[in-house]
Write a protein that holds these residues in place. Structure first.
Motif, PDB file in Angstrom:
ATOM      1  N   ILE A 187     -51.289  16.878  78.565  1.00  0.00           N
ATOM      2  CA  ILE A 187     -51.854  16.032  77.427  1.00  0.00           C
ATOM      3  C   ILE A 187     -53.084  15.438  77.658  1.00  0.00           C
ATOM      4  N   LEU A 188     -53.592  15.296  78.738  1.00  0.00           N
ATOM      5  CA  LEU A 188     -54.689  14.038  78.890  1.00  0.00           C
ATOM      6  C   LEU A 188     -55.882  15.300  79.063  1.00  0.00           C
TER       7      LEU A 188
ATOM      8  N   GLY B  87     -50.171   3.572  69.879  1.00  0.00           N
ATOM      9  CA  GLY B  87     -49.868   4.232  71.189  1.00  0.00           C
ATOM     10  C   GLY B  87     -49.329   2.933  71.888  1.00  0.00           C
ATOM     11  N   TRP B 103     -48.054   9.094  67.292  1.00  0.00           N
ATOM     12  CA  TRP B 103     -49.123   8.642  68.044  1.00  0.00           C
ATOM     13  C   TRP B 103     -50.007   9.986  68.269  1.00  0.00           C
ATOM     14  N   SER B 104     -51.095  10.047  67.954  1.00  0.00           N
ATOM     15  CA  SER B 104     -52.256  10.897  68.511  1.00  0.00           C
ATOM     16  C   SER B 104     -52.883  10.343  69.724  1.00  0.00           C
ATOM     17  N   ILE B 105     -52.741  11.116  70.891  1.00  0.00           N
ATOM     18  CA  ILE B 105     -53.166  10.421  72.217  1.00  0.00           C
ATOM     19  C   ILE B 105     -54.608  10.874  72.214  1.00  0.00           C
ATOM     20  N   GLN B 106     -55.517  11.607  71.362  1.00  0.00           N
ATOM     21  CA  GLN B 106     -56.712  11.629  71.246  1.00  0.00           C
ATOM     22  C   GLN B 106     -57.288  10.548  70.482  1.00  0.00           C
ATOM     23  N   ARG B 153     -44.279   6.124  75.701  1.00  0.00           N
ATOM     24  CA  ARG B 153     -45.236   6.213  74.792  1.00  0.00           C
ATOM     25  C   ARG B 153     -46.318   5.272  75.457  1.00  0.00           C
ATOM     26  N   ALA B 156     -47.773   6.658  78.728  1.00  0.00           N
ATOM     27  CA  ALA B 156     -48.775   7.777  78.232  1.00  0.00           C
ATOM     28  C   ALA B 156     -50.021   7.200  77.775  1.00  0.00           C
ATOM     29  N   HIS B 157     -49.873   5.937  77.173  1.00  0.00           N
ATOM     30  CA  HIS B 157     -50.999   5.182  76.721  1.00  0.00           C
ATOM     31  C   HIS B 157     -51.899   4.728  78.058  1.00  0.00           C
ATOM     32  N   ALA B 160     -53.416   7.380  79.711  1.00  0.00           N
ATOM     33  CA  ALA B 160     -54.764   7.669  79.054  1.00  0.00           C
ATOM     34  C   ALA B 160     -55.969   6.757  79.277  1.00  0.00           C
TER      35      ALA B 160
END
Lengths: 250, 250
Positions: A187-188, B87, B103-106, B153, B156-157, B160
């Protein structure tokens, strides 16, 4: 050219110089098996003992590990230009009349086909004529060759360790954290690809984003609360502080 | 769908949902000018006051900054599903009957054409039916959608931020060091590209290289000697120690 060594760098440098028409007249390595194999591949001669290498080769390349450079160089009586291939060892590890360095910034792995034209190289020598000659020689292979002294080369090596090894460890840390959330590292990949694209065009400091660069202390605190490991907390804090400082200075 | 906000996320989420046939019936933003512009682009209605938004939209998207989520959500009396797009903000910032997160990771930038299919998304809701519905909805756009709770989440944030913002700062540090040696950042691009290629296939911990992973204390010391800045020395030491530890554990 004489090649001392039979590892990754010896293999690639031999192929690379052969590709521009330079004859590797002989190969010596402590590892006789590998040296024989390499000499056959290069249609070159294998020399069994270091003291038997020809003293007529124009360049003797020491593609040996850093700790062996000094010893091997001392054992060679030739008046030829002797160069080592290390990113960190200083030029004066070779005490011969004519000494030099050819360092490939990219790490090389035996048997892996590589486009040498894209690899940046740093070269140096203890005399200007050989510096220029090495620059000219390596420029036949690569589009990016700089003459730099040993301290500058060590700085480039440090920069490469940070941009490559440390970055990889950050990916590794990210992966550890994602595993806690049962999420795959993939996902990254889109943001990693985007970052890689961006640094082709922009200076990294110009494209800094994230909580630290915008002074978002609330997000920083919630991240720190998530991190249990003391060392990782400290790494997070130090880097965030450095980004904040850099951004305040802009 | 009702869109609250007119910034980067509002712009992209509107385009994105419109592209899969969802009608954005109205747009509200504190920034009336931008909201009007966006509503024209979307052929949608612009609403001047938050209390005037329709209560009939099936989803109300709060594409507002983290600090405003709670306030805006409280001002909405609708029984529709209200989702935020942060995020880091937890789901319970929205106290309505039906709440959710997309939430969009990008990170998204207004006006920049984006292939949404490649962007990973995390969604969640306070009820299972809406979680599944959000997953289904966003899956029409993206190939990578996960249902994850607020803590996952936030992890994940954090991952990122490390893999993107911290990595960028490392590139920035590398650039500082290269500048001292009068070398361009571009000499690192081949190894950066190679690293990016590698993490598509291998776990980062499997491909760790460099002085720390091979326990090359001599190189580590010569790097530390080069670094003058106290904080950077500490960062170098902490990361090298962590790599060493990880590698000894393997």
């Amino acid at each position: 050219m004489t090649m001392i060594g039979s590892g990754n760098v010896a293999w690639h440098f031999s192929k690379m110089f052969k590709s521009i028409g330079i004859e590797i007249i002989e190969v010596y390595s402590r590892n006789q098996e590998e040296a024989k194999k390499l000499s056959i591949e290069l249609e070159s001669k294998h020399v069994g003992r270091l003291e038997d290498i020809s003293i007529e080769g124009d360049i003797i390349v020491l593609a040996v590990n850093d700790d062996s450079i000094e010893k091997v160089a001392t054992a060679i009586t030739s008046k030829s230009l002797i160069v080592h291939t290390s990113g960190t060892a200083s030029l004066d590890k070779i005490s011969s009349l004519r000494s030099g360095v050819i360092w490939s910034i990219q790490s090389l792995r035996k048997g892996q086909s590589t486009d040498y034209s894209k690899i940046p190289f740093l070269v140096e020598s203890n005399n200007q004529a050989d510096s220029i000659a090495l620059h000219e020689l390596v420029s036949k292979v690569s589009n990016t060759v700089f003459i730099k002294n040993s301290e500058e080369r060590l700085k480039a090596h440090l920069a490469a360790v940070i941009a490559n090894n440390f970055v990889n460890h950050f990916y590794s840390i990210s992966n550890e954290i994602l595993e806690q959330a049962h999420l795959p590292f993939s996902i990254l990949l889109p943001i990693i690809e985007e970052e890689t694209r961006k640094v082709h065009t922009y200076k990294p400091e110009e494209i800094q984003t994230g909580p630290a660069s915008r002074g978002d202390q609330k997000t920083i605190e919630s991240h720190l609360n998530l991190i249990q490991e003391k060392e990782l907390k400290e790494i997070y804090r130090l880097i965030s502080d450095r980004i904040k400082k850099q951004h305040n200075d802009l």
